[in-house]
Design an enzyme around this catalytic site. Structure first.
Site, PDB file in Angstrom:
ATOM      1  N   THR A 389       0.952  -1.133   0.064  1.00 27.74           N
ATOM      2  CA  THR A 389       0.052   0.101   0.205  1.00 27.74           C
ATOM      3  C   THR A 389       1.040   1.198   0.003  1.00 27.74           C
ATOM      4  O   THR A 389       2.311   1.140   0.113  1.00 27.74           O
ATOM      5  CB  THR A 389      -0.907  -0.046   1.230  1.00 27.74           C
ATOM      6  OG1 THR A 389      -1.819  -1.272   1.132  1.00 27.74           O
ATOM      7  CG2 THR A 389      -1.571   1.347   1.670  1.00 27.74           C
ATOM      8  N   ASP A 431      -9.771  -8.122   1.782  1.00 26.62           N
ATOM      9  CA  ASP A 431     -10.036  -7.557   2.845  1.00 26.62           C
ATOM     10  C   ASP A 431     -11.222  -7.482   3.450  1.00 26.62           C
ATOM     11  O   ASP A 431     -11.522  -7.342   4.636  1.00 26.62           O
ATOM     12  CB  ASP A 431      -9.751  -5.911   2.749  1.00 26.62           C
ATOM     13  CG  ASP A 431      -8.176  -5.411   2.926  1.00 26.62           C
ATOM     14  OD1 ASP A 431      -7.574  -6.584   3.208  1.00 26.62           O
ATOM     15  OD2 ASP A 431      -7.955  -4.557   2.493  1.00 26.62           O
TER      16      ASP A 431
HETATM   17  N1  GLY Z   1      -5.574  -3.224   1.735  1.00 26.61           N
HETATM   18  C1  GLY Z   1      -4.987  -3.062   3.055  1.00 26.61           C
HETATM   19  C2  GLY Z   1      -5.910  -2.001   3.817  1.00 26.61           C
HETATM   20  O1  GLY Z   1      -7.088  -1.719   3.021  1.00 26.61           O
HETATM   21  O2  GLY Z   1      -6.063  -2.038   4.945  1.00 26.61           O
END
Ligand code: GLY
Length: 579
Positions: A389, A431
Protein backbone atom coordinates in the site's frame (compact mmCIF):
# COMPACT_ATOMS: atom_id res chain seq x y z
CA UNK A 1 -7.49 1.35 37.20
CA UNK A 2 -3.78 1.03 37.69
CA UNK A 3 -1.56 3.09 35.44
CA UNK A 4 2.17 3.15 35.36
CA UNK A 5 3.76 3.30 38.81
CA UNK A 6 6.21 6.08 39.36
CA UNK A 7 8.98 4.29 41.17
CA UNK A 8 11.41 5.44 38.54
CA UNK A 9 9.75 8.77 38.11
CA UNK A 10 12.16 10.96 40.05
CA UNK A 11 15.12 9.28 38.45
CA UNK A 12 13.61 9.70 34.99
CA UNK A 13 12.58 13.28 35.66
CA UNK A 14 16.11 14.13 36.68
CA UNK A 15 17.40 12.48 33.49
CA UNK A 16 14.97 14.56 31.45
CA UNK A 17 16.04 17.72 33.27
CA UNK A 18 19.65 16.88 32.53
CA UNK A 19 18.85 16.28 28.87
CA UNK A 20 17.04 19.61 28.55
CA UNK A 21 19.99 21.32 30.23
CA UNK A 22 22.37 19.74 27.73
CA UNK A 23 20.18 20.81 24.80
CA UNK A 24 19.91 24.35 26.11
CA UNK A 25 23.64 24.41 26.70
CA UNK A 26 24.04 23.80 23.00
CA UNK A 27 25.58 20.34 23.14
CA UNK A 28 22.84 18.78 21.06
CA UNK A 29 21.93 20.08 17.65
CA UNK A 30 18.42 19.74 16.26
CA UNK A 31 18.28 16.92 13.72
CA UNK A 32 18.80 18.10 10.14
CA UNK A 33 15.42 17.66 8.44
CA UNK A 34 15.48 15.60 5.26
CA UNK A 35 13.36 18.17 3.43
CA UNK A 36 12.48 21.74 4.23
CA UNK A 37 10.25 24.06 2.20
CA UNK A 38 8.95 27.54 2.96
CA UNK A 39 5.95 26.98 0.69
CA UNK A 40 5.06 23.41 -0.02
CA UNK A 41 6.31 19.87 0.51
CA UNK A 42 5.47 16.47 -0.98
CA UNK A 43 6.68 13.22 0.60
CA UNK A 44 5.95 10.00 -1.32
CA UNK A 45 7.43 6.68 -2.37
CA UNK A 46 9.05 7.79 -5.66
CA UNK A 47 11.16 10.81 -6.52
CA UNK A 48 9.19 11.31 -9.75
CA UNK A 49 5.87 11.48 -7.89
CA UNK A 50 7.27 14.05 -5.45
CA UNK A 51 8.56 16.15 -8.35
CA UNK A 52 5.17 15.93 -10.09
CA UNK A 53 3.48 17.26 -6.95
CA UNK A 54 5.89 20.14 -6.45
CA UNK A 55 5.65 21.04 -10.14
CA UNK A 56 1.90 21.50 -9.67
CA UNK A 57 2.36 23.50 -6.45
CA UNK A 58 4.86 25.78 -8.15
CA UNK A 59 2.45 26.32 -11.02
CA UNK A 60 -0.08 27.71 -8.51
CA UNK A 61 -2.02 24.55 -7.70
CA UNK A 62 -3.18 23.79 -4.18
CA UNK A 63 -2.39 20.68 -2.11
CA UNK A 64 -5.38 18.82 -3.59
CA UNK A 65 -4.26 19.51 -7.18
CA UNK A 66 -0.79 18.31 -6.23
CA UNK A 67 -2.17 15.20 -4.50
CA UNK A 68 -4.03 14.19 -7.67
CA UNK A 69 -0.83 14.67 -9.70
CA UNK A 70 1.15 12.60 -7.17
CA UNK A 71 -1.45 9.84 -7.15
CA UNK A 72 -1.37 9.47 -10.95
CA UNK A 73 2.44 9.67 -10.96
CA UNK A 74 2.59 6.85 -8.40
CA UNK A 75 0.32 4.80 -10.66
CA UNK A 76 3.14 4.99 -13.21
CA UNK A 77 6.28 4.84 -11.04
CA UNK A 78 5.19 2.58 -8.17
CA UNK A 79 3.17 -0.21 -9.82
CA UNK A 80 3.30 -2.40 -6.69
CA UNK A 81 0.82 -0.09 -4.94
CA UNK A 82 0.26 3.15 -6.85
CA UNK A 83 -2.73 2.54 -9.03
CA UNK A 84 -5.69 3.31 -11.18
CA UNK A 85 -6.97 -0.26 -10.72
CA UNK A 86 -7.29 0.00 -6.92
CA UNK A 87 -8.61 2.48 -4.42
CA UNK A 88 -7.78 4.61 -1.42
CA UNK A 89 -8.67 7.32 1.04
CA UNK A 90 -7.84 11.02 1.20
CA UNK A 91 -8.04 13.23 4.30
CA UNK A 92 -8.05 16.95 3.56
CA UNK A 93 -7.71 19.83 6.00
CA UNK A 94 -8.31 23.06 4.11
CA UNK A 95 -6.78 26.23 5.52
CA UNK A 96 -10.30 27.74 5.67
CA UNK A 97 -11.28 25.09 8.22
CA UNK A 98 -13.05 22.55 5.98
CA UNK A 99 -12.30 18.95 6.98
CA UNK A 100 -12.96 16.26 4.41
CA UNK A 101 -12.65 12.47 4.14
CA UNK A 102 -12.77 11.15 0.58
CA UNK A 103 -13.67 7.49 0.22
CA UNK A 104 -12.67 5.90 -3.06
CA UNK A 105 -12.38 2.41 -1.67
CA UNK A 106 -13.13 -0.48 -4.05
CA UNK A 107 -16.61 -2.07 -3.99
CA UNK A 108 -17.63 -5.70 -4.21
CA UNK A 109 -19.02 -6.44 -7.69
CA UNK A 110 -22.79 -6.94 -8.02
CA UNK A 111 -22.40 -10.69 -8.41
CA UNK A 112 -20.28 -11.05 -5.26
CA UNK A 113 -21.79 -13.11 -2.44
CA UNK A 114 -21.04 -13.98 1.15
CA UNK A 115 -19.51 -17.46 0.63
CA UNK A 116 -17.78 -16.83 -2.70
CA UNK A 117 -14.33 -17.70 -1.31
CA UNK A 118 -15.35 -20.93 0.46
CA UNK A 119 -14.79 -24.40 -0.95
CA UNK A 120 -17.38 -27.20 -1.03
CA UNK A 121 -16.62 -28.16 2.55
CA UNK A 122 -17.21 -24.58 3.74
CA UNK A 123 -13.53 -23.77 4.30
CA UNK A 124 -11.80 -20.66 2.94
CA UNK A 125 -10.26 -21.77 -0.39
CA UNK A 126 -6.60 -20.68 -0.34
CA UNK A 127 -5.70 -18.05 -2.95
CA UNK A 128 -9.22 -17.48 -4.25
CA UNK A 129 -9.59 -14.06 -2.60
CA UNK A 130 -6.02 -12.96 -3.26
CA UNK A 131 -5.07 -13.66 -6.88
CA UNK A 132 -7.03 -13.74 -10.14
CA UNK A 133 -10.29 -12.13 -11.18
CA UNK A 134 -12.49 -12.95 -8.17
CA UNK A 135 -10.08 -10.98 -5.98
CA UNK A 136 -10.86 -7.78 -7.93
CA UNK A 137 -12.96 -5.10 -6.27
CA UNK A 138 -14.48 -2.39 -8.51
CA UNK A 139 -11.66 0.21 -8.67
CA UNK A 140 -12.20 3.64 -7.11
CA UNK A 141 -9.08 5.72 -7.69
CA UNK A 142 -10.09 7.47 -10.93
CA UNK A 143 -13.47 8.53 -9.49
CA UNK A 144 -11.78 9.61 -6.26
CA UNK A 145 -9.28 11.83 -8.07
CA UNK A 146 -12.07 13.37 -10.15
CA UNK A 147 -14.16 14.14 -7.05
CA UNK A 148 -11.15 15.61 -5.22
CA UNK A 149 -10.33 17.85 -8.15
CA UNK A 150 -13.93 18.94 -8.82
CA UNK A 151 -14.72 19.84 -5.21
CA UNK A 152 -11.45 20.95 -3.63
CA UNK A 153 -8.90 21.45 -6.41
CA UNK A 154 -8.28 24.50 -8.56
CA UNK A 155 -6.66 23.13 -11.71
CA UNK A 156 -7.85 21.24 -14.76
CA UNK A 157 -7.50 17.48 -15.12
CA UNK A 158 -5.44 18.18 -18.20
CA UNK A 159 -2.81 19.98 -16.18
CA UNK A 160 -2.58 17.71 -13.15
CA UNK A 161 -2.33 14.52 -15.22
CA UNK A 162 0.39 15.86 -17.51
CA UNK A 163 3.40 14.74 -15.40
CA UNK A 164 2.08 11.18 -15.06
CA UNK A 165 1.39 10.87 -18.78
CA UNK A 166 4.89 12.11 -19.60
CA UNK A 167 6.40 9.58 -17.16
CA UNK A 168 4.45 6.72 -18.73
CA UNK A 169 5.25 7.80 -22.30
CA UNK A 170 8.89 8.84 -21.99
CA UNK A 171 9.71 6.39 -19.22
CA UNK A 172 11.71 6.70 -16.03
CA UNK A 173 14.83 5.02 -14.71
CA UNK A 174 13.97 1.89 -12.78
CA UNK A 175 15.23 2.20 -9.20
CA UNK A 176 16.96 -0.78 -7.61
CA UNK A 177 14.09 -1.98 -5.47
CA UNK A 178 11.57 -1.78 -8.34
CA UNK A 179 13.90 -3.88 -10.54
CA UNK A 180 14.09 -6.34 -7.65
CA UNK A 181 10.27 -6.44 -7.35
CA UNK A 182 9.91 -7.01 -11.09
CA UNK A 183 12.32 -9.93 -10.69
CA UNK A 184 10.14 -11.73 -8.16
CA UNK A 185 6.93 -10.74 -10.01
CA UNK A 186 8.30 -12.49 -13.11
CA UNK A 187 8.37 -15.77 -11.19
CA UNK A 188 5.31 -15.24 -8.99
CA UNK A 189 2.98 -14.15 -11.82
CA UNK A 190 3.44 -17.28 -13.91
CA UNK A 191 0.38 -17.69 -16.12
CA UNK A 192 -0.42 -13.96 -16.00
CA UNK A 193 1.09 -13.32 -19.44
CA UNK A 194 0.02 -9.69 -19.84
CA UNK A 195 1.52 -8.81 -16.44
CA UNK A 196 4.81 -10.47 -17.33
CA UNK A 197 4.79 -8.75 -20.74
CA UNK A 198 4.16 -5.26 -19.37
CA UNK A 199 6.24 -5.30 -16.18
CA UNK A 200 8.82 -8.04 -16.75
CA UNK A 201 9.50 -7.71 -20.50
CA UNK A 202 8.54 -11.39 -20.87
CA UNK A 203 11.34 -12.44 -18.56
CA UNK A 204 14.02 -10.02 -19.73
CA UNK A 205 13.91 -8.24 -16.38
CA UNK A 206 14.64 -4.50 -16.20
CA UNK A 207 17.95 -3.75 -14.52
CA UNK A 208 18.37 -0.81 -12.12
CA UNK A 209 18.82 2.39 -14.16
CA UNK A 210 17.15 1.07 -17.33
CA UNK A 211 14.38 3.18 -18.84
CA UNK A 212 10.87 1.76 -18.25
CA UNK A 213 8.27 3.04 -20.71
CA UNK A 214 4.57 2.19 -20.47
CA UNK A 215 2.85 3.13 -23.75
CA UNK A 216 -0.35 1.21 -22.90
CA UNK A 217 -0.70 3.00 -19.57
CA UNK A 218 0.04 6.34 -21.26
CA UNK A 219 -2.87 5.66 -23.63
CA UNK A 220 -5.20 4.86 -20.70
CA UNK A 221 -4.15 7.96 -18.79
CA UNK A 222 -4.73 10.12 -21.88
CA UNK A 223 -8.26 8.71 -22.16
CA UNK A 224 -8.93 9.58 -18.50
CA UNK A 225 -7.37 13.01 -19.02
CA UNK A 226 -9.66 13.66 -21.97
CA UNK A 227 -12.92 12.13 -20.75
CA UNK A 228 -12.64 11.93 -16.94
CA UNK A 229 -14.64 9.12 -15.33
CA UNK A 230 -16.17 8.23 -18.71
CA UNK A 231 -12.68 7.42 -20.00
CA UNK A 232 -12.30 4.68 -17.39
CA UNK A 233 -15.69 3.50 -16.13
CA UNK A 234 -17.21 3.12 -19.60
CA UNK A 235 -15.99 2.63 -23.16
CA UNK A 236 -12.90 0.76 -24.30
CA UNK A 237 -11.05 0.73 -20.95
CA UNK A 238 -14.08 -0.57 -19.04
CA UNK A 239 -14.68 -3.28 -21.64
CA UNK A 240 -11.05 -4.42 -21.53
CA UNK A 241 -11.09 -4.35 -17.71
CA UNK A 242 -14.14 -6.60 -17.48
CA UNK A 243 -12.73 -8.97 -20.11
CA UNK A 244 -9.32 -9.23 -18.41
CA UNK A 245 -10.85 -9.87 -14.98
CA UNK A 246 -13.23 -12.46 -16.47
CA UNK A 247 -10.32 -14.24 -18.18
CA UNK A 248 -9.07 -15.05 -14.66
CA UNK A 249 -12.48 -16.01 -13.26
CA UNK A 250 -13.75 -12.53 -12.26
CA UNK A 251 -17.43 -11.55 -12.22
CA UNK A 252 -17.19 -7.74 -12.55
CA UNK A 253 -19.55 -6.20 -15.12
CA UNK A 254 -19.68 -2.95 -17.08
CA UNK A 255 -22.67 -2.03 -14.93
CA UNK A 256 -20.51 -2.39 -11.77
CA UNK A 257 -18.03 0.06 -13.29
CA UNK A 258 -20.75 2.47 -14.43
CA UNK A 259 -22.23 2.44 -10.92
CA UNK A 260 -19.03 3.18 -9.01
CA UNK A 261 -19.11 6.37 -6.97
CA UNK A 262 -16.50 8.05 -4.77
CA UNK A 263 -18.02 9.42 -1.55
CA UNK A 264 -17.35 12.51 0.58
CA UNK A 265 -17.55 11.50 4.26
CA UNK A 266 -17.17 13.26 7.58
CA UNK A 267 -13.71 12.47 8.97
CA UNK A 268 -13.25 10.58 12.23
CA UNK A 269 -12.28 13.26 14.75
CA UNK A 270 -10.76 13.24 18.22
CA UNK A 271 -8.13 14.90 20.36
CA UNK A 272 -4.90 13.77 21.98
CA UNK A 273 -3.21 15.90 24.64
CA UNK A 274 -4.44 19.12 23.09
CA UNK A 275 -3.92 18.17 19.43
CA UNK A 276 -6.85 17.79 17.07
CA UNK A 277 -6.79 14.40 15.29
CA UNK A 278 -8.46 13.97 11.91
CA UNK A 279 -8.49 10.54 10.29
CA UNK A 280 -10.36 8.15 8.02
CA UNK A 281 -13.83 6.93 9.11
CA UNK A 282 -15.41 3.63 7.97
CA UNK A 283 -15.10 1.82 5.64
CA UNK A 284 -11.63 2.16 7.10
CA UNK A 285 -11.12 0.95 10.62
CA UNK A 286 -8.03 3.17 10.80
CA UNK A 287 -9.41 6.45 12.13
CA UNK A 288 -11.69 4.93 14.76
CA UNK A 289 -9.06 2.46 16.00
CA UNK A 290 -6.37 5.17 16.09
CA UNK A 291 -8.48 7.71 17.96
CA UNK A 292 -9.89 5.13 20.37
CA UNK A 293 -6.32 3.99 21.20
CA UNK A 294 -5.23 7.59 21.72
CA UNK A 295 -8.21 8.05 24.06
CA UNK A 296 -7.13 4.97 26.05
CA UNK A 297 -3.56 6.32 26.21
CA UNK A 298 -4.54 9.78 27.35
CA UNK A 299 -4.93 8.59 30.96
CA UNK A 300 -1.45 7.04 30.87
CA UNK A 301 1.62 8.92 31.95
CA UNK A 302 4.63 8.36 29.70
CA UNK A 303 6.88 10.79 31.62
CA UNK A 304 8.44 8.10 33.72
CA UNK A 305 8.56 5.49 31.01
CA UNK A 306 11.62 4.69 28.89
CA UNK A 307 11.05 4.58 25.12
CA UNK A 308 10.59 0.94 24.00
CA UNK A 309 11.13 -0.29 27.56
CA UNK A 310 9.08 -3.28 28.67
CA UNK A 311 6.73 -0.80 30.38
CA UNK A 312 6.21 1.21 27.20
CA UNK A 313 5.60 -1.87 25.06
CA UNK A 314 3.17 -3.31 27.62
CA UNK A 315 1.16 -0.05 27.69
CA UNK A 316 0.74 0.11 23.93
CA UNK A 317 0.21 -3.63 23.45
CA UNK A 318 -2.66 -3.65 25.96
CA UNK A 319 -4.28 -0.65 24.27
CA UNK A 320 -3.83 -2.19 20.80
CA UNK A 321 -5.39 -5.54 21.78
CA UNK A 322 -8.55 -3.86 23.01
CA UNK A 323 -8.98 -1.67 19.92
CA UNK A 324 -8.40 -4.56 17.49
CA UNK A 325 -10.87 -6.77 19.41
CA UNK A 326 -13.55 -4.12 18.84
CA UNK A 327 -12.45 -3.68 15.24
CA UNK A 328 -13.30 -7.35 14.64
CA UNK A 329 -16.97 -6.85 15.49
CA UNK A 330 -17.96 -3.22 15.18
CA UNK A 331 -16.34 -2.01 11.98
CA UNK A 332 -17.47 -2.38 8.39
CA UNK A 333 -18.95 -0.38 5.53
CA UNK A 334 -21.26 2.17 7.25
CA UNK A 335 -23.65 2.05 4.29
CA UNK A 336 -24.32 -1.64 5.13
CA UNK A 337 -23.68 -1.89 8.87
CA UNK A 338 -24.60 0.45 11.70
CA UNK A 339 -21.13 1.36 13.00
CA UNK A 340 -21.39 2.96 16.49
CA UNK A 341 -18.86 5.57 15.42
CA UNK A 342 -19.68 8.29 17.94
CA UNK A 343 -19.40 5.89 20.87
CA UNK A 344 -16.16 4.28 19.72
CA UNK A 345 -14.61 7.74 19.30
CA UNK A 346 -15.66 8.98 22.73
CA UNK A 347 -13.37 9.54 25.70
CA UNK A 348 -15.90 7.48 27.72
CA UNK A 349 -15.17 4.46 25.53
CA UNK A 350 -11.44 4.89 26.14
CA UNK A 351 -12.06 4.96 29.89
CA UNK A 352 -14.41 1.95 29.85
CA UNK A 353 -12.03 -0.08 27.72
CA UNK A 354 -9.11 0.38 30.10
CA UNK A 355 -11.06 -0.57 33.24
CA UNK A 356 -9.24 -3.54 34.74
CA UNK A 357 -6.02 -2.63 32.97
CA UNK A 358 -3.05 -3.37 35.22
CA UNK A 359 0.32 -1.97 34.36
CA UNK A 360 2.08 -5.02 35.77
CA UNK A 361 0.19 -7.83 34.10
CA UNK A 362 -0.71 -9.10 30.67
CA UNK A 363 -4.34 -9.64 29.73
CA UNK A 364 -4.39 -12.64 27.37
CA UNK A 365 -6.20 -11.91 24.10
CA UNK A 366 -8.59 -14.80 24.81
CA UNK A 367 -9.88 -12.97 27.85
CA UNK A 368 -10.39 -9.71 25.96
CA UNK A 369 -13.78 -9.70 24.28
CA UNK A 370 -15.09 -7.17 21.80
CA UNK A 371 -17.52 -4.93 23.66
CA UNK A 372 -21.07 -6.19 23.36
CA UNK A 373 -24.33 -4.30 22.76
CA UNK A 374 -25.00 -3.65 26.44
CA UNK A 375 -21.41 -2.41 27.04
CA UNK A 376 -21.90 0.03 24.19
CA UNK A 377 -25.27 1.11 25.58
CA UNK A 378 -23.42 2.30 28.69
CA UNK A 379 -21.18 4.63 26.74
CA UNK A 380 -22.40 8.19 26.67
CA UNK A 381 -20.19 10.25 24.40
CA UNK A 382 -19.08 13.38 26.21
CA UNK A 383 -20.74 16.47 24.86
CA UNK A 384 -21.34 15.39 21.49
CA UNK A 385 -3.81 -5.34 5.73
CA UNK A 386 2.61 -8.77 1.69
CA UNK A 387 1.59 -5.39 2.93
CA UNK A 388 1.89 -3.20 -0.11
CA UNK A 389 0.00 0.00 0.00
CA UNK A 390 1.51 3.44 -0.21
CA UNK A 391 1.07 6.66 1.70
CA UNK A 392 1.91 10.22 0.67
CA UNK A 393 1.54 13.63 2.29
CA UNK A 394 1.20 17.07 0.67
CA UNK A 395 1.05 20.63 2.06
CA UNK A 396 0.88 23.94 0.25
CA UNK A 397 1.75 27.59 0.87
CA UNK A 398 -1.80 28.42 2.01
CA UNK A 399 -1.72 25.83 4.80
CA UNK A 400 -3.95 23.24 3.07
CA UNK A 401 -2.89 19.68 3.83
CA UNK A 402 -3.69 16.35 2.18
CA UNK A 403 -2.99 12.87 3.58
CA UNK A 404 -3.51 9.99 1.12
CA UNK A 405 -3.18 6.23 1.48
CA UNK A 406 -3.82 4.20 -1.67
CA UNK A 407 -3.51 0.52 -2.50
CA UNK A 408 -3.91 -2.51 -4.74
CA UNK A 409 -3.85 -4.48 -1.43
CA UNK A 410 -0.94 -6.91 -1.96
CA UNK A 411 2.12 -6.04 -3.99
CA UNK A 412 1.01 -5.85 -7.67
CA UNK A 413 -2.56 -6.65 -6.53
CA UNK A 414 -4.28 -9.64 -8.12
CA UNK A 415 -1.57 -10.00 -10.85
CA UNK A 416 -4.31 -9.36 -13.44
CA UNK A 417 -3.23 -6.62 -15.88
CA UNK A 418 -5.89 -5.10 -18.13
CA UNK A 419 -4.92 -6.27 -21.58
CA UNK A 420 -3.69 -3.50 -23.87
CA UNK A 421 -4.19 -0.80 -21.19
CA UNK A 422 -1.18 -1.42 -18.97
CA UNK A 423 -2.57 -1.33 -15.42
CA UNK A 424 -3.00 -3.89 -12.66
CA UNK A 425 -6.21 -4.76 -10.84
CA UNK A 426 -6.42 -4.93 -7.06
CA UNK A 427 -6.99 -7.97 -4.82
CA UNK A 428 -8.93 -5.94 -2.30
CA UNK A 429 -11.72 -8.56 -1.97
CA UNK A 430 -9.43 -10.29 0.55
CA UNK A 431 -10.03 -7.42 2.97
CA UNK A 432 -13.58 -8.71 3.48
CA UNK A 433 -14.16 -11.48 6.01
CA UNK A 434 -14.33 -14.45 3.64
CA UNK A 435 -15.69 -16.46 6.54
CA UNK A 436 -16.83 -14.38 9.50
CA UNK A 437 -14.74 -15.24 12.56
CA UNK A 438 -11.73 -16.47 10.53
CA UNK A 439 -8.61 -14.40 9.87
CA UNK A 440 -7.82 -12.82 6.49
CA UNK A 441 -4.33 -12.66 4.94
CA UNK A 442 -3.24 -10.09 7.53
CA UNK A 443 -4.44 -12.39 10.34
CA UNK A 444 -7.28 -9.94 11.03
CA UNK A 445 -10.53 -11.37 12.28
CA UNK A 446 -13.75 -9.88 10.99
CA UNK A 447 -17.37 -10.69 11.53
CA UNK A 448 -20.81 -9.83 10.14
CA UNK A 449 -19.95 -6.14 9.86
CA UNK A 450 -17.39 -7.02 7.19
CA UNK A 451 -19.10 -9.99 5.48
CA UNK A 452 -19.20 -9.89 1.65
CA UNK A 453 -22.27 -8.26 0.08
CA UNK A 454 -22.73 -6.93 -3.47
CA UNK A 455 -21.76 -3.28 -3.75
CA UNK A 456 -20.28 -3.16 -0.24
CA UNK A 457 -16.83 -1.69 0.55
CA UNK A 458 -14.38 -3.98 2.32
CA UNK A 459 -13.03 -2.88 5.70
CA UNK A 460 -9.60 -1.27 5.53
CA UNK A 461 -6.85 -0.40 8.00
CA UNK A 462 -5.60 2.58 6.00
CA UNK A 463 -5.16 5.55 8.33
CA UNK A 464 -4.36 8.80 6.51
CA UNK A 465 -4.23 11.28 9.38
CA UNK A 466 -3.74 14.99 10.07
CA UNK A 467 -2.97 16.53 13.48
CA UNK A 468 -3.81 20.16 14.18
CA UNK A 469 -3.05 22.62 16.95
CA UNK A 470 -5.44 25.54 17.37
CA UNK A 471 -6.96 24.66 14.01
CA UNK A 472 -3.65 24.78 12.10
CA UNK A 473 -2.01 21.72 10.55
CA UNK A 474 1.02 20.46 12.50
CA UNK A 475 1.42 16.89 11.21
CA UNK A 476 0.38 14.96 8.09
CA UNK A 477 1.01 11.24 8.47
CA UNK A 478 0.08 7.75 7.29
CA UNK A 479 1.62 4.43 6.33
CA UNK A 480 1.28 1.19 4.37
CA UNK A 481 1.46 -2.19 6.10
CA UNK A 482 -1.96 -3.90 6.19
CA UNK A 483 -3.07 -4.49 9.76
CA UNK A 484 0.05 -2.75 11.12
CA UNK A 485 -0.89 0.60 9.54
CA UNK A 486 -2.92 1.78 12.52
CA UNK A 487 -0.32 0.99 15.18
CA UNK A 488 2.42 2.49 12.98
CA UNK A 489 0.58 5.83 12.85
CA UNK A 490 -0.12 5.52 16.58
CA UNK A 491 3.59 5.08 17.34
CA UNK A 492 4.66 8.05 15.23
CA UNK A 493 2.21 10.21 17.20
CA UNK A 494 3.31 8.64 20.52
CA UNK A 495 6.99 9.19 19.61
CA UNK A 496 6.41 12.85 18.83
CA UNK A 497 3.83 13.87 21.42
CA UNK A 498 4.90 11.75 24.39
CA UNK A 499 8.63 11.30 23.70
CA UNK A 500 9.42 14.63 22.00
CA UNK A 501 11.09 13.01 19.00
CA UNK A 502 11.83 15.10 15.91
CA UNK A 503 9.70 14.06 12.93
CA UNK A 504 12.41 12.21 11.01
CA UNK A 505 13.41 10.15 14.05
CA UNK A 506 9.78 9.33 14.78
CA UNK A 507 9.27 8.17 11.18
CA UNK A 508 12.24 5.79 10.99
CA UNK A 509 12.12 4.52 14.58
CA UNK A 510 11.70 0.74 14.94
CA UNK A 511 8.15 -0.39 15.67
CA UNK A 512 6.13 -3.16 17.31
CA UNK A 513 2.55 -4.29 16.82
CA UNK A 514 -0.22 -6.18 18.62
CA UNK A 515 -3.55 -6.82 16.88
CA UNK A 516 -5.39 -8.83 19.56
CA UNK A 517 -5.29 -12.06 17.54
CA UNK A 518 -2.89 -13.74 17.12
CA UNK A 519 -1.88 -12.98 20.73
CA UNK A 520 1.71 -11.95 19.93
CA UNK A 521 3.75 -8.78 19.80
CA UNK A 522 5.37 -8.54 16.37
CA UNK A 523 8.47 -6.39 16.29
CA UNK A 524 10.79 -5.04 13.60
CA UNK A 525 14.61 -5.06 13.65
CA UNK A 526 16.05 -3.38 16.78
CA UNK A 527 12.56 -2.56 18.12
CA UNK A 528 13.01 -4.65 21.28
CA UNK A 529 16.39 -5.22 22.89
CA UNK A 530 17.20 -8.75 24.14
CA UNK A 531 16.95 -7.80 27.82
CA UNK A 532 13.61 -6.02 27.23
CA UNK A 533 12.41 -9.11 25.36
CA UNK A 534 13.28 -11.23 28.40
CA UNK A 535 11.23 -8.93 30.65
CA UNK A 536 8.24 -9.07 28.30
CA UNK A 537 8.38 -12.86 28.03
CA UNK A 538 8.58 -13.09 31.82
CA UNK A 539 5.42 -10.95 31.99
CA UNK A 540 3.66 -13.47 29.74
CA UNK A 541 3.91 -11.97 26.26
CA UNK A 542 4.80 -13.97 23.16
CA UNK A 543 7.16 -12.11 20.83
CA UNK A 544 7.51 -12.54 17.07
CA UNK A 545 10.39 -10.84 15.25
CA UNK A 546 9.74 -9.67 11.70
CA UNK A 547 11.23 -7.53 8.94
CA UNK A 548 11.08 -3.72 8.91
CA UNK A 549 7.66 -2.37 8.00
CA UNK A 550 5.54 0.76 7.81
CA UNK A 551 6.88 3.19 5.18
CA UNK A 552 5.65 6.39 6.84
CA UNK A 553 5.80 9.51 4.68
CA UNK A 554 5.07 12.51 6.88
CA UNK A 555 5.23 16.31 7.01
CA UNK A 556 5.17 18.64 10.00
CA UNK A 557 5.22 22.38 10.60
CA UNK A 558 8.74 23.67 11.16
CA UNK A 559 8.81 25.48 14.48
CA UNK A 560 11.96 27.47 13.76
CA UNK A 561 11.42 28.92 10.28
CA UNK A 562 7.65 28.50 9.96
CA UNK A 563 7.75 26.43 6.76
CA UNK A 564 7.27 22.68 6.40
CA UNK A 565 9.55 19.75 7.20
CA UNK A 566 9.22 16.53 5.21
CA UNK A 567 10.27 13.13 6.52
CA UNK A 568 10.34 10.23 4.07
CA UNK A 569 11.00 6.76 5.41
CA UNK A 570 14.44 6.41 3.86
CA UNK A 571 14.79 2.88 5.31
CA UNK A 572 12.36 1.77 2.61
CA UNK A 573 13.31 4.14 -0.20
CA UNK A 574 10.88 7.00 0.04
CA UNK A 575 11.48 10.52 -1.24
CA UNK A 576 10.50 14.11 -0.73
CA UNK A 577 10.54 17.39 -2.62
CA UNK A 578 9.92 20.97 -1.56
CA UNK A 579 10.07 24.56 -2.69
N1 GLY B 1 -5.57 -3.44 1.80
C1 GLY B 1 -5.11 -2.99 3.05
C2 GLY B 1 -6.08 -2.10 3.74
O1 GLY B 1 -6.91 -1.49 3.09
O2 GLY B 1 -6.05 -2.01 4.94
Amino acid sequence: MHFYPSKRKNHMKSLKTLLITIILAGFTLAAQPAIYGDNGVVVAHTAEACEAGVEILQAGGNAVDAAVAVSYALAVTHPQAGNIGGGGFMIIQMADGRKIALDYREMAPGKAYRDMFLDDSGKVAPGKSTRGGLANGVPGTVAGMQLALDKYGSMSRKKVMKPAIALAKKGFEVPYHLAYSFGWLNKAAEGYDETRRVFCRDGEIYKPGELFKQPDLAKTLRLIQKKGNAGFYSGAVAEALVKSSAAFGGSMTIEDLNNYKAIVRKPAEGTYRGFGVLSMPPPSSGGIALISMLNMMEAMNFDSVGWHSAQHIQMLAEVEKRAYADRSVWLGDPDYFDVPQEKLLSKAYGYLRMMGYDSLTVTPSDSIYPLNDSDLANIVPAGYESEETTHFSVVDKWGNAVSVTTTLNWSFGSYVTVEGYGFLLNNEMDDFSSKPGEPNSFGLIGNEANAIEPGKRMLSSMTPTILTKDGKVVLVVGAPGGSTIITTVLQVINNMVDFSMPLQDAVVAPRFHHQWKPDVIQYGPRAISPDTAELLVAMGYTLAPRSAYGEVNAISRDRVFGGWVGAPDYRINSHGAAY
